[in-house]
Design a protein around this motif. Structure first.
Motif, short mmCIF file in Angstrom:
data_model
loop_
_atom_site.label_atom_id
_atom_site.label_comp_id
_atom_site.label_asym_id
_atom_site.label_seq_id
_atom_site.Cartn_x
_atom_site.Cartn_y
_atom_site.Cartn_z
N MET A 1 -12.09 -27.29 0.55
CA MET A 1 -13.24 -27.89 1.23
C MET A 1 -14.01 -26.82 1.98
O MET A 1 -13.44 -25.82 2.41
CB MET A 1 -12.78 -28.97 2.23
N TRP A 2 -15.28 -27.05 2.11
CA TRP A 2 -16.14 -26.18 2.91
C TRP A 2 -17.16 -27.07 3.59
O TRP A 2 -17.85 -27.87 2.94
CB TRP A 2 -16.84 -25.16 2.01
N TYR B 1 -16.50 -30.30 -1.47
CA TYR B 1 -15.06 -30.27 -1.72
C TYR B 1 -14.76 -30.27 -3.21
O TYR B 1 -15.58 -30.69 -4.04
CB TYR B 1 -14.38 -31.46 -1.05
N CYS C 1 -11.33 -22.31 -2.12
CA CYS C 1 -11.46 -23.27 -1.02
C CYS C 1 -11.37 -24.69 -1.56
O CYS C 1 -12.07 -25.04 -2.51
CB CYS C 1 -12.80 -23.11 -0.30
N ALA D 1 -6.86 -30.95 4.11
CA ALA D 1 -6.81 -29.49 4.01
C ALA D 1 -5.39 -29.00 3.80
O ALA D 1 -5.12 -28.12 2.97
CB ALA D 1 -7.43 -28.86 5.25
N ILE E 1 -19.94 -31.87 3.90
CA ILE E 1 -18.70 -31.42 3.27
C ILE E 1 -18.93 -31.21 1.78
O ILE E 1 -19.48 -32.06 1.09
CB ILE E 1 -17.58 -32.47 3.45
N ILE F 1 -9.81 -34.85 7.39
CA ILE F 1 -10.10 -33.51 6.86
C ILE F 1 -8.91 -32.57 7.09
O ILE F 1 -8.52 -31.80 6.19
CB ILE F 1 -11.37 -32.94 7.52
N LYS F 2 -8.31 -32.63 8.27
CA LYS F 2 -7.16 -31.77 8.56
C LYS F 2 -5.99 -32.10 7.64
O LYS F 2 -5.33 -31.20 7.10
CB LYS F 2 -6.75 -31.92 10.02
N SER G 1 -4.46 -23.99 7.21
CA SER G 1 -5.04 -24.24 5.89
C SER G 1 -6.23 -23.35 5.55
O SER G 1 -6.80 -23.49 4.46
CB SER G 1 -5.49 -25.71 5.79
N GLY G 2 -6.63 -22.46 6.43
CA GLY G 2 -7.80 -21.61 6.18
C GLY G 2 -7.44 -20.27 5.58
O GLY G 2 -6.26 -19.91 5.47
N ILE H 1 -9.23 -25.38 3.40
CA ILE H 1 -10.55 -25.49 4.03
C ILE H 1 -11.06 -24.11 4.42
O ILE H 1 -10.29 -23.24 4.83
CB ILE H 1 -10.49 -26.43 5.26
N CYS H 2 -12.37 -23.91 4.28
CA CYS H 2 -13.05 -22.68 4.68
C CYS H 2 -14.17 -23.05 5.65
O CYS H 2 -15.02 -23.88 5.32
CB CYS H 2 -13.62 -21.95 3.47
#
Length: 434
Positions: free
Chosen positions: A257-258, A141, A255, A166, A139, A162-163, A233-234, A179-180
């Motif tokens: 997070m990635w 972020y 983003c 995001a 991750i 994470i969800k 969230s994407g 998030i990406c």
């Protein structure tokens, strides 16, 4: 043969000329990732030291895989060096399609290659490709956005965290996606990501009798969780985004997070290219508490197709590009954060590299990846984000196309999984596995 300075290089070239030995031109097929683009910028150093010229064929990841697979399987002879990975190398080595790299020079120090990388690039104990860089996934972020959301990233988070994070980090008005993640079709693009993710949800491609497993709750849970999170969230159009598209979004500050290849850390923290270079933190890839994290293991490596007319020159290039000296060259020019990571043990023993903020997390991620024990339930294959059988690339490309269509709303998750089940079982029956 390698030379430390231009005087020795000039001497070498004069010796080549005096002996009448002609310099060669080698053709290299490679992926359009940042470290490979950087390597091309140093080609003059190789030419100065050896006299050999280099022609580059630089391709997008899916196209590269198609081109080199077609060329080597048909003995096309278009390339002297191919950029391939841990999936292709042992299979092609077993087929006799690659030149063994068991006679590299003592100075090269092949024993310094990390065991996980050497093992994944070997067949029956013989190395068939040398790792240019190795990677797992982790991750990356935005620390500032995480703080703004009132949350703190654990070193080893769960997918539920994470969800939640995001959603909290998403700001549509400011064009920030929480998030990406990869959604792009291709076995090594979105297919690799969702397969690694599915391991942490308890899924697997095959049971021990090579029956497809896409009709299980574990796969349904994986895809539904992914799509729900990304829809919420994407970024728009995430079903078409792969590594390079998400890298660009993250570098632009779009983003929160990635989760992707550890090698990306040097790009997102490079102030010349990334608008958020000083705001990036790192954590292990997520899990669901079932005992498997969703990180993969991979190396982009250089291999020589059997039948090349320029084998000696190709080996010289591989020794140059994957050597300790090349790492030192990049460090001197661009700093330790920008050297190719994940391939050599000596790099992680270097006090200067230990200062790089993502070095230890990268190593921890690589060492925690186990291709021989990647799934919660037993499986008959080796591999984390792939199954190391010749049929996998074709099957997984088709399956990933169905998944991407579901992400884009062109069909339901249930329909995509049903098609994946049929595609996989039919192919495995045709190949004689069942």
């Amino acid at each position: 043969m390698f030379f430390k300075n231009s005087l020795y290089a000039a001497t070498a070239l004069s010796l080549i000329t005096a002996s009448g030995a002609a310099a060669d031109t080698i053709t290299i097929a490679t992926v359009n990732n940042g470290d490979m683009i950087r390597m091309q910028g140093y080609t003059d150093d190789f030419t100065a030291k050896t006299g050999h010229e280099v022609e580059w064929v630089t391709l997008e990841e899916n196209v590269l895989r198609q081109r080199v697979t077609t060329d080597i399987s048909t003995k096309g002879g278009a390339f002297d060096i191919m950029t391939i990975g841990m999936y292709e190398t042992p299979i092609w080595g077993a087929n006799g399609w690659l030149v063994p790299l068991n006679d590299l020079s003592a100075e090269y120090d092949a024993a310094d290659i990390l065991p996980a990388m050497a093992d994944g690039l070997s067949h029956d104990g013989t190395l068939y490709a040398a790792p240019f860089y190795g990677e797992s996934s982790m991750i990356m972020y935005r620390k500032d956005l995480m703080e703004k959301a009132g949350m703190e990233m654990p070193k080893a988070p769960t997918w539920e965290f994470i969800k939640e994070a995001a959603a909290a980090m998403t700001d549509r008005d400011d064009d920030i996606n929480g998030i990406c993640l990869r959604g792009k079709a291709g076995w090594g693009e979105g297919g690799a990501f969702i397969t690694a993710m599915s391991n942490s949800f308890g899924a697997r491609w095959f049971d021990e009798d090579w029956n497809a497993q896409f009709d299980t709750d574990a796969w349904a849970n994986t895809l539904n969780f992914y799509k729900d999170m990304m829809d919420e969230s994407g970024p728009a159009g995430y079903a078409a985004n792969g590594f390079n598209e998400n890298l660009s979004l993250f570098q632009q500050g779009k983003c929160g997070m990635w989760i992707d290849a550890t090698v990306a850390a040097s790009f997102v923290t490079n102030a010349d290219d990334s608008t958020v270079a000083d705001k990036v933190g790192f954590a292990l890839a997520p899990d669901t508490g079932l005992g498997k994290r969703s990180n993969w293991l991979w190396a982009w490596a250089l291999a020589i197709p059997a039948g090349t007319q320029n084998e000696a020159a190709a080996k010289e290039f591989i020794e140059w590009a994957t050597s300790k000296d090349y790492i030192e060259l990049v460090a001197a020019k661009e700093g330790w954060a920008n050297v190719p990571p994940g391939a050599r043990a000596s790099l992680y023993e270097n006090p200067e590299y230990q200062k790089v903020p993502f070095a230890q997390m990268t190593l921890d991620s690589i060492l925690s990846a186990d291709p021989r024990n990647s799934t919660v339930e037993p499986s008959p294959y080796v591999g984390i984000q792939f199954a190391a059988i010749p049929e996998f690339a074709g099957i997984a490309t088709e399956v990933s196309q169905e998944f991407s269509a579901a992400y884009a709303g062109q069909q339901t998750i249930e329909e995509a999984l049903a098609k994946a089940q049929d595609i996989t079982n039919e192919a495995m029956e045709a190949a004689g596995y069942r």
